[in-house]
Design a protein around this motif. Sequence first.
Motif, PDB file in Angstrom:
ATOM      1  N   GLU A   1       0.825  -1.209   0.000  1.00  0.00           N
ATOM      2  CA  GLU A   1       0.000   0.000   0.000  1.00  0.00           C
ATOM      3  C   GLU A   1       0.858   1.258   0.000  1.00  0.00           C
ATOM      4  OE1 GLU A   1      -3.502   2.144   2.706  1.00  0.00           O
ATOM      5  OE2 GLU A   1      -2.689   0.176   3.270  1.00  0.00           O
ATOM      6  N   GLN A   2       1.935   1.226   0.803  1.00  0.00           N
ATOM      7  CA  GLN A   2       2.837   2.380   0.849  1.00  0.00           C
ATOM      8  C   GLN A   2       3.511   2.601  -0.501  1.00  0.00           C
ATOM      9  OE1 GLN A   2       5.221   1.030   4.163  1.00  0.00           O
ATOM     10  NE2 GLN A   2       4.289   2.530   5.547  1.00  0.00           N
ATOM     11  N   ARG A   3       3.933   1.507  -1.138  1.00  0.00           N
ATOM     12  CA  ARG A   3       4.564   1.619  -2.454  1.00  0.00           C
ATOM     13  C   ARG A   3       3.598   2.210  -3.469  1.00  0.00           C
ATOM     14  NH1 ARG A   3       6.270  -3.902  -4.416  1.00  0.00           N
ATOM     15  NH2 ARG A   3       6.718  -2.648  -6.268  1.00  0.00           N
ATOM     16  N   PHE A   4       2.340   1.775  -3.402  1.00  0.00           N
ATOM     17  CA  PHE A   4       1.326   2.293  -4.330  1.00  0.00           C
ATOM     18  C   PHE A   4       1.102   3.782  -4.099  1.00  0.00           C
ATOM     19  CE2 PHE A   4      -3.306   3.103  -5.082  1.00  0.00           C
ATOM     20  CZ  PHE A   4      -3.244   3.073  -6.462  1.00  0.00           C
ATOM     21  N   ASN A   5       1.006   4.180  -2.831  1.00  0.00           N
ATOM     22  CA  ASN A   5       0.810   5.600  -2.516  1.00  0.00           C
ATOM     23  C   ASN A   5       1.982   6.435  -3.003  1.00  0.00           C
ATOM     24  OD1 ASN A   5      -1.597   4.950  -1.285  1.00  0.00           O
ATOM     25  ND2 ASN A   5      -0.768   4.939   0.785  1.00  0.00           N
ATOM     26  N   GLN A   6       3.204   5.914  -2.832  1.00  0.00           N
ATOM     27  CA  GLN A   6       4.399   6.623  -3.283  1.00  0.00           C
ATOM     28  C   GLN A   6       4.408   6.745  -4.805  1.00  0.00           C
ATOM     29  OE1 GLN A   6       7.571   4.303  -1.589  1.00  0.00           O
ATOM     30  NE2 GLN A   6       7.190   5.049   0.505  1.00  0.00           N
TER      31      GLN A   6
ATOM     32  N   GLN B   1       1.854   9.344  -5.811  1.00  0.00           N
ATOM     33  CA  GLN B   1       2.332  10.676  -5.427  1.00  0.00           C
ATOM     34  C   GLN B   1       3.390  11.170  -6.413  1.00  0.00           C
ATOM     35  OE1 GLN B   1       4.068  10.841  -1.511  1.00  0.00           O
ATOM     36  NE2 GLN B   1       4.022  13.054  -1.420  1.00  0.00           N
ATOM     37  N   LYS B   2       4.238  10.257  -6.859  1.00  0.00           N
ATOM     38  CA  LYS B   2       5.271  10.608  -7.831  1.00  0.00           C
ATOM     39  C   LYS B   2       4.662  11.134  -9.121  1.00  0.00           C
ATOM     40  CE  LYS B   2       7.142   7.286 -10.152  1.00  0.00           C
ATOM     41  NZ  LYS B   2       7.917   6.091 -10.564  1.00  0.00           N
ATOM     42  N   LEU B   3       3.491  10.617  -9.494  1.00  0.00           N
ATOM     43  CA  LEU B   3       2.823  11.022 -10.720  1.00  0.00           C
ATOM     44  C   LEU B   3       1.845  12.171 -10.498  1.00  0.00           C
ATOM     45  CD1 LEU B   3       2.088   7.461 -12.167  1.00  0.00           C
ATOM     46  CD2 LEU B   3       3.906   9.034 -12.866  1.00  0.00           C
ATOM     47  N   GLY B   4       1.797  12.669  -9.271  1.00  0.00           N
ATOM     48  CA  GLY B   4       0.905  13.787  -8.969  1.00  0.00           C
ATOM     49  C   GLY B   4      -0.556  13.400  -8.921  1.00  0.00           C
TER      50      GLY B   4
ATOM     51  N   HIS C   1      -2.856  10.909 -19.347  1.00  0.00           N
ATOM     52  CA  HIS C   1      -1.977  12.068 -19.570  1.00  0.00           C
ATOM     53  C   HIS C   1      -0.906  12.194 -18.481  1.00  0.00           C
ATOM     54  CE1 HIS C   1      -4.462  13.783 -22.809  1.00  0.00           C
ATOM     55  NE2 HIS C   1      -5.496  13.424 -22.086  1.00  0.00           N
ATOM     56  N   CYS C   2      -0.269  11.111 -18.100  1.00  0.00           N
ATOM     57  CA  CYS C   2       0.751  11.154 -17.041  1.00  0.00           C
ATOM     58  C   CYS C   2       2.174  10.983 -17.573  1.00  0.00           C
ATOM     59  CB  CYS C   2       0.473  10.069 -16.002  1.00  0.00           C
ATOM     60  SG  CYS C   2      -0.808  10.526 -14.823  1.00  0.00           S
ATOM     61  N   ALA C   3       2.338  10.949 -18.895  1.00  0.00           N
ATOM     62  CA  ALA C   3       3.664  10.778 -19.495  1.00  0.00           C
ATOM     63  C   ALA C   3       4.385   9.580 -18.893  1.00  0.00           C
ATOM     64  CB  ALA C   3       4.501  12.049 -19.317  1.00  0.00           C
ATOM     65  N   LEU C   4       3.686   8.467 -18.789  1.00  0.00           N
ATOM     66  CA  LEU C   4       4.265   7.263 -18.208  1.00  0.00           C
ATOM     67  C   LEU C   4       5.443   6.766 -19.042  1.00  0.00           C
ATOM     68  CD1 LEU C   4       1.066   5.208 -17.259  1.00  0.00           C
ATOM     69  CD2 LEU C   4       2.421   6.705 -15.793  1.00  0.00           C
ATOM     70  N   SER C   5       6.462   6.275 -18.354  1.00  0.00           N
ATOM     71  CA  SER C   5       7.613   5.675 -19.019  1.00  0.00           C
ATOM     72  C   SER C   5       7.486   4.155 -18.962  1.00  0.00           C
ATOM     73  CB  SER C   5       8.909   6.109 -18.329  1.00  0.00           C
ATOM     74  OG  SER C   5       8.945   5.598 -17.002  1.00  0.00           O
ATOM     75  N   GLU C   6       8.382   3.466 -19.652  1.00  0.00           N
ATOM     76  CA  GLU C   6       8.378   2.008 -19.618  1.00  0.00           C
ATOM     77  C   GLU C   6       8.603   1.517 -18.194  1.00  0.00           C
ATOM     78  OE1 GLU C   6      10.859  -1.728 -21.621  1.00  0.00           O
ATOM     79  OE2 GLU C   6      11.065   0.308 -22.403  1.00  0.00           O
TER      80      GLU C   6
ATOM     81  N   THR D   1       6.212  -0.918 -15.747  1.00  0.00           N
ATOM     82  CA  THR D   1       6.736  -2.094 -15.054  1.00  0.00           C
ATOM     83  C   THR D   1       6.481  -1.994 -13.555  1.00  0.00           C
ATOM     84  OG1 THR D   1       8.471  -2.323 -16.725  1.00  0.00           O
ATOM     85  CG2 THR D   1       8.794  -3.483 -14.636  1.00  0.00           C
ATOM     86  N   GLU D   2       6.704  -0.819 -12.990  1.00  0.00           N
ATOM     87  CA  GLU D   2       6.469  -0.626 -11.558  1.00  0.00           C
ATOM     88  C   GLU D   2       4.988  -0.780 -11.240  1.00  0.00           C
ATOM     89  OE1 GLU D   2       7.215   2.703  -8.013  1.00  0.00           O
ATOM     90  OE2 GLU D   2       7.900   3.107 -10.066  1.00  0.00           O
ATOM     91  N   LEU D   3       4.135  -0.230 -12.098  1.00  0.00           N
ATOM     92  CA  LEU D   3       2.696  -0.367 -11.890  1.00  0.00           C
ATOM     93  C   LEU D   3       2.284  -1.838 -11.907  1.00  0.00           C
ATOM     94  CD1 LEU D   3      -0.189   0.715 -11.687  1.00  0.00           C
ATOM     95  CD2 LEU D   3      -0.182   1.014 -14.166  1.00  0.00           C
TER      96      LEU D   3
END
Length: 585
Positions: free
Chosen positions: A109-114, A117-120, A132-137, A141-143
């Motif tokens: 849960e903490q990792r998901f929140n972080q 938060q990183k993506l605003g 529209h979050c300009a996701l990278s590869e 993978t993290e998601l």
Amino acid sequence: MSADPLKDDMLNCQDKQEEDTPNSSPFDFVIKQFQGKSCAPEKRKEQPSAIKKFFRGFDFGKSEGKERREIEEKEINNSGADDQSEKEDLSVEDGHSHLISEAESPSGEQRFNQFMQKLGKKPNSKNLDLNHCALSEEDVTELASLLPFLPELEEISLSWNGCVGGTLKALTVHLHHVNLLKVLRLNNCRLTAEDVISLGEAFEIVSQLEELDLSWNSNIGGKLSLLTKKFQKGCKLKCLKITDCNLTAKDGESLAEFLNVIPNLEVLDLSINKHIGCSMKVMAQDLKNVPGLKELNLHMCGLKQDSLQGLDTALQHLTELRKLDISCNREIGGGFKDSTAHLASLKNLEVLDLHQCCITEEDMTVLSQVIPLLSNLQELNLSSNKSVGVSSDPLLGRLRFLPKLKSVAISNCGLGEDSLSSLAEAALHLPELEILDLSWNKCVGGNLKLLLGALKLAAEIQVLRLSSCNLVAEDLALLTSLTQDGHLSRLQKLDLSYNDSISDAGWAVFCQGLAVSKELSELDLSLRPSSCRDCGTWFSELLAALAQLPALAELGMQRWVLSEPQRKQLENFNHDNKRNIRFDC
């Protein structure tokens, strides 16, 4: 050199220590060795034997030997006790370190929140909105690694992230962790053929999916069967959107087969796929397998007259249909006279969009008889069909039989005074009218008074579009009079653009009465692209009115030439009045 390198190292170490302490006695050396080893608990057990070996070279008396043995035994016992104690201390320290490590390690849960938060974005365990979050590869993978911690997830939206294309498999292999997933949106993600295959494999597992949106992915064209063949018969899919995906006639055939396994389908959007019209007859035959279909969007699909005939045959099975959009299919013009037998049976139809369909006068004859029978119709768009205005068939007059109409769009329909009068008379019977679009009908200019009665009764009207209507000062005076008398009180959007024929005096009268339109949020006063005029003395009236329009968010004034002081006044307006109006000048 000795054959034993380890022994050589030990001797060299001993020689070094003796060089460092040239005046030390052998006994001092032993004590130092003993003290030095006290810092290495893992070697503490070796100390007694080393002491014994050293003292064997000295001749002590029996009593001394006895005392020496007692001392050695005591040292051995103490050494063992110290060693055990130190081991326990180390064990406790190791355990403490292990506990700290677990405490410091973030939970799923903490990792998901972080990550969010990183993506605003605000974390939501049920709705993952990353549009529209300009996701990278790496983000994808993290998601994917976080999905096992989101068992309640119901919606995933990754639209408008181009880097998702080519990386989707990293995500789809984990979709089995979110078996409650109902909505997946991947608009404009540059999906590849490999991504389509990965999605297909995932859909064999994700059984609760109800909405799939793959719009604006051009590489899907020609490969849709890789996806549709993977869905299980009787799946729960209710909404399928594949807008502008470069679909081919072959894809249309695949969709036709697909309709046999999705009986719960309610929304099908194939808009802006110009080549799929070739297979519309085949698809139409299988539309009977989705009797609960409520929305069918075929905007700009390359439909032809025979496609329209096949579609009309299918309509007899789609009694639940609420929206039918076949707009921007120019080649169906002339086909309505032979293809409206079942259109009138759509008693639940609420939206009918026929704009830019090259409707002929013969088509108008049929539509004038059919459209008034759609008793639940709320939105009708006939824009960009010139025959609407020149036809002798009184379609516009018969709109009175559709009292639930909320939106009437007749832009660029070549209306004349007669057809405008017919519309005005019918509008008297449309109490729920909210949107009226008469743009690009030149006859409105100087004749807006024909609509006076209807506009007085249109208590619900929110959008009025009169762009490029050749309006004159008299028309603006009429609008001003209506608003000041309390009519059009709910007006939110007013488009008066491209009416270059309005005099400065007309604009001045309009601006003086503008302040009463408290709900107005958008106002467009722009001139034609070929025009250019100085902003007259009415500018000060406009500026004064703006301060009294709390809802206004956009003001269009393109091609009006503003002086430097006037431009400065606009720039300062938002700051001085704590507003955020977008001035389009």
